[in-house]
Design an enzyme around this catalytic site. Structure first.
Site, PDB file in Angstrom:
ATOM      1  N   HIS A  25       3.234   3.766  -5.608  1.00 13.47           N
ATOM      2  CA  HIS A  25       4.237   4.528  -6.353  1.00 13.47           C
ATOM      3  C   HIS A  25       5.397   4.809  -5.415  1.00 13.47           C
ATOM      4  O   HIS A  25       5.191   5.030  -4.213  1.00 13.47           O
ATOM      5  CB  HIS A  25       3.640   5.849  -6.856  1.00 13.47           C
ATOM      6  CG  HIS A  25       4.480   6.506  -7.906  1.00 13.47           C
ATOM      7  ND1 HIS A  25       5.578   7.260  -7.598  1.00 13.47           N
ATOM      8  CD2 HIS A  25       4.375   6.495  -9.255  1.00 13.47           C
ATOM      9  CE1 HIS A  25       6.121   7.692  -8.733  1.00 13.47           C
ATOM     10  NE2 HIS A  25       5.425   7.250  -9.744  1.00 13.47           N
TER      11      HIS A  25
ATOM     12  N   ASP B 255      -0.098   4.345 -14.645  1.00 10.52           N
ATOM     13  CA  ASP B 255      -0.171   3.174 -15.515  1.00 10.52           C
ATOM     14  C   ASP B 255      -1.472   2.405 -15.393  1.00 10.52           C
ATOM     15  O   ASP B 255      -1.744   1.514 -16.188  1.00 10.52           O
ATOM     16  CB  ASP B 255       0.983   2.207 -15.183  1.00 10.52           C
ATOM     17  CG  ASP B 255       2.313   2.833 -15.515  1.00 10.52           C
ATOM     18  OD1 ASP B 255       2.432   3.361 -16.628  1.00 10.52           O
ATOM     19  OD2 ASP B 255       3.214   2.812 -14.666  1.00 10.52           O
TER      20      ASP B 255
HETATM   21  N1  ACO Z   1      -0.239  -4.257  -4.321  1.00  4.44           N
HETATM   22  C1  ACO Z   1      -0.267  -4.808  -3.075  1.00  4.44           C
HETATM   23  N2  ACO Z   1       0.548  -4.403  -2.072  1.00  4.44           N
HETATM   24  C2  ACO Z   1       1.420  -3.425  -2.338  1.00  4.44           C
HETATM   25  C3  ACO Z   1       1.497  -2.798  -3.600  1.00  4.44           C
HETATM   26  C4  ACO Z   1       0.625  -3.257  -4.611  1.00  4.44           C
HETATM   27  N3  ACO Z   1       0.651  -2.702  -5.833  1.00  4.44           N
HETATM   28  N4  ACO Z   1       2.458  -1.850  -3.581  1.00  4.44           N
HETATM   29  C5  ACO Z   1       2.980  -1.872  -2.348  1.00  4.44           C
HETATM   30  N5  ACO Z   1       2.330  -2.825  -1.583  1.00  4.44           N
HETATM   31  C6  ACO Z   1       2.556  -3.098  -0.166  1.00  4.44           C
HETATM   32  C7  ACO Z   1       3.880  -3.790   0.098  1.00  4.44           C
HETATM   33  O1  ACO Z   1       3.735  -5.202   0.076  1.00  4.44           O
HETATM   34  C8  ACO Z   1       4.226  -3.249   1.468  1.00  4.44           C
HETATM   35  O2  ACO Z   1       3.409  -3.937   2.405  1.00  4.44           O
HETATM   36  P1  ACO Z   1       4.000  -4.217   3.908  1.00  4.44           P
HETATM   37  O3  ACO Z   1       4.166  -2.858   4.523  1.00  4.44           O
HETATM   38  O4  ACO Z   1       2.940  -5.063   4.550  1.00  4.44           O
HETATM   39  O5  ACO Z   1       5.312  -4.927   3.721  1.00  4.44           O
HETATM   40  C9  ACO Z   1       3.719  -1.811   1.427  1.00  4.44           C
HETATM   41  O6  ACO Z   1       2.642  -1.816   0.470  1.00  4.44           O
HETATM   42  C10 ACO Z   1       4.765  -0.802   0.994  1.00  4.44           C
HETATM   43  O7  ACO Z   1       5.353  -1.293  -0.179  1.00  4.44           O
HETATM   44  P2  ACO Z   1       6.769  -0.863  -0.745  1.00  4.44           P
HETATM   45  O8  ACO Z   1       7.320  -1.972  -1.582  1.00  4.44           O
HETATM   46  O9  ACO Z   1       7.609  -0.322   0.353  1.00  4.44           O
HETATM   47  O10 ACO Z   1       6.382   0.332  -1.682  1.00  4.44           O
HETATM   48  P3  ACO Z   1       7.407   1.066  -2.581  1.00  4.44           P
HETATM   49  O11 ACO Z   1       7.113   2.504  -2.418  1.00  4.44           O
HETATM   50  O12 ACO Z   1       8.804   0.662  -2.374  1.00  4.44           O
HETATM   51  O13 ACO Z   1       7.056   0.518  -4.035  1.00  4.44           O
HETATM   52  C11 ACO Z   1       6.021   0.306  -6.108  1.00  4.44           C
HETATM   53  C12 ACO Z   1       6.403   1.238  -4.957  1.00  4.44           C
HETATM   54  C13 ACO Z   1       7.256  -0.473  -6.632  1.00  4.44           C
HETATM   55  C14 ACO Z   1       5.498   1.168  -7.255  1.00  4.44           C
HETATM   56  C15 ACO Z   1       4.964  -0.680  -5.610  1.00  4.44           C
HETATM   57  O14 ACO Z   1       3.862   0.033  -5.090  1.00  4.44           O
HETATM   58  C16 ACO Z   1       4.494  -1.647  -6.687  1.00  4.44           C
HETATM   59  O15 ACO Z   1       5.124  -2.695  -6.874  1.00  4.44           O
HETATM   60  N6  ACO Z   1       3.378  -1.310  -7.400  1.00  4.44           N
HETATM   61  C17 ACO Z   1       2.916  -2.126  -8.492  1.00  4.44           C
HETATM   62  C18 ACO Z   1       3.767  -1.897  -9.741  1.00  4.44           C
HETATM   63  C19 ACO Z   1       3.463  -0.577 -10.419  1.00  4.44           C
HETATM   64  O16 ACO Z   1       2.321  -0.208 -10.634  1.00  4.44           O
HETATM   65  N7  ACO Z   1       4.529   0.141 -10.805  1.00  4.44           N
HETATM   66  C20 ACO Z   1       4.376   1.429 -11.528  1.00  4.44           C
HETATM   67  C21 ACO Z   1       4.903   2.579 -10.776  1.00  4.44           C
HETATM   68  S1  ACO Z   1       4.590   4.078 -11.683  1.00  4.44           S
HETATM   69  C22 ACO Z   1       5.842   4.235 -12.818  1.00  4.44           C
HETATM   70  O17 ACO Z   1       6.897   3.679 -12.705  1.00  4.44           O
HETATM   71  C23 ACO Z   1       5.608   5.133 -13.974  1.00  4.44           C
END
Ligand code: ACO
Length: 431
Positions: A308, A365
């Site tokens: 998130h 979600d």
């Molecule tokens: N699965 C696998 N790896 C992940 C995931 C995931 N769901 N989310 C983040 N990571 C990893 C990234 O690859 C990154 O790895 P690294 O450090 O090796 O490069 C690290 O975790 C940090 O990721 P960021 O992209 O910086 O996380 P950010 O906080 O920007 O993104 C987000 C948050 C967009 C929600 C992300 O976690 C994601 O894409 N999740 C899946 C989609 C999702 O469920 N969205 C719903 C959000 S809730 C809502 O909107 C109501």
């Protein structure tokens, strides 16, 4: 406010007051920075920018805390219902019995859609994405109720109780109509039923057969709408505030919020979770292979429903919805292989160093789609359900903007990186 922060630019210090929120959140009030120094703050996506003061919702992502008007989300989930929480979010206090009744009456009296407005649906092909139809119909409310939508805050606020109840009730009714339009089914008229039962009736009754309320279904719907009632300054809520800050009326501002919610990075995530679970199921995986792939760092293989932008801990809503999911399916006597896969994925991820070290936990979600599916709501309607649930938060935030005597239009700056000044080139000398 003490002058206890300073920003040093080219050797010169500029002092700024520190603001402290009621939960101890700290911010530096830099409203005068550009005037004082000629500089602005660059904060792409506003991730580190407080755009407003708000009294509606407190969110502490590091500690997994979410409170509406001070009340923890888990207490509201346990003791309240969607309509009471909507009242709380909008008006700031839990309603007395008389207030609750008046609010309920207003919702019931304003559930219908004018016959003339119903005809707008005819202009949309059946396969139009549901959020497109919803956004445009909600914008149209400003045309059907011009006395409530004058684009004059003072006048609009005089009728706020009516327009707020109208918005909540009609967004619910329109949501069900969008579903029926997409299936070529006749629209049902709202009845004098409680809010969630009325929604289920509008969705699933037929002219020759009334939907029979199932208490477990009603309470699951109530819970899931309540869980979405507000969530601080997310993309759609900030959009509602921004549009409202220009003086735009409530309905127009809500339509803009629905547009913002329609994007896959915001409201569309629960659909992505269902698609992921379905493809894992279709590939005869119990989740183990998918988890390994999700650790590869590719955006296209992410474990949807995990992580998130704000929470670096369990999303408290995910905990409540995750527990409710098993209970609802059991009560309805349904089993869903996708729930088993989701539970396997959650257990595996919570033990896996990749997810633990990155503080990736289930978000709201992860389980909500499975509940919607159990209630008979199709995947392409999930974001519409989110919009119905989020209406109170949008309305409360619009009201804060509209009723702030010191408010000003939201107008961020930019760092321009385009071409510097050049002279116009006539067509014959181009290329
Ligand atoms: N699965 C696998 N790896 C992940 C995931 C995931 N769901 N989310 C983040 N990571 C990893 C990234 O690859 C990154 O790895 P690294 O450090 O090796 O490069 C690290 O975790 C940090 O990721 P960021 O992209 O910086 O996380 P950010 O906080 O920007 O993104 C987000 C948050 C967009 C929600 C992300 O976690 C994601 O894409 N999740 C899946 C989609 C999702 O469920 N969205 C719903 C959000 S809730 C809502 O909107 C109501």
């Amino acid at each position: 406010m003490p002058n206890d922060a300073s920003i040093k630019i080219d050797g010169k210090e500029y002092p700024y007051p520190v603001m402290i929120g009621s939960e101890g959140e700290k911010a530096i009030d830099v409203r005068n920075l550009r005037k004082d120094s000629g500089h602005i703050f660059y904060d792409q996506g506003y991730g580190n920018t407080g755009s407003c003061e708000s009294q509606v919702t407190f969110l502490d992502g590091d500690n997994g805390i979410l409170r509406h008007r001070g009340y923890p989300i888990d207490q509201l989930a346990k003791h309240s219902d969607y309509i009471e929480t909507a009242y709380l979010v909008i008006y700031g206090e839990l309603p007395t019995e008389a207030q609750r009744k008046k609010f309920g009456d207003l919702l019931r009296e304003n559930a219908h859609i004018e016959p003339q407005m119903q005809r707008l649906f005819e202009g949309y092909p059946k396969n139009t994405p549901p959020m497109v139809v919803l956004a445009s119909l909600v914008a149209s409310l400003a045309g059907y109720y011009p006395d409530l939508a004058t684009n004059n805050f003072e006048k609009d606020l005089q009728q706020f109780d009516l327009s707020a109840a109208m918005a909540i009730s009609k967004i619910r009714t329109l949501g069900a109509m969008v579903y029926r339009h997409g299936r070529g089914l006749p629209f049902m008229h709202p009845k004098a039923l409680p809010f969630c039962d009325n929604f289920l009736h509008l969705m699933f009754s037929e002219p020759y057969h009334d939907y029979v309320a199932i208490p477990e279904v009603t309470s699951a719907l109530n819970l899931i709408l309540l869980m979405h009632a507000d969530h601080e300054q997310n993309c759609s809520t900030s959009t509602v505030r921004m549009v409202g800050s220009s003086g735009a009326n409530l309905f127009t501002s809500l339509a803009a919020g629905i547009g913002a919610l329609s994007g896959p990075l915001h409201g569309g995530a629960n659909t992505a979770v269902m698609n992921m679970l379905q493809s894992i199921h279709d590939e005869n995986d119990d989740g183990t292979r998918f988890i390994e792939a999700a650790k590869g760092g590719s955006k296209s293989n992410r474990l949807m429903g995990f992580g998130h932008a704000v929470y670096r801990n369990f999303d408290p809503r995910a905990r409540v919805i995750g527990e409710a999911c098993s209970v609802v399916l059991k009560k309805l006597g349904k089993s869903d292989p996708l729930l088993d896969i989701a539970q396997n994925l959650e257990q595996a991820a919570l033990k896996d160093d990749y997810f633990v070290s990155r503080k990736l936990y289930p978000n709201v979600d992860f389980y909500s789609g499975i509940i919607f599916r159990a209630l008979g709501i199709p995947t392409n309607m999930f974001t519409v359900m989110f919009a119905i649930g989020r209406a109170p938060g949008w309305i409360a935030n619009w009201k804060e903007v509209a009723s702030n005597p010191k408010g000003r239009i939201y107008r961020p700056r930019q760092v321009y990186t385009g071409p510097v000044k050049r002279d116009y080139v006539p067509m014959a000398r181009r290329g």
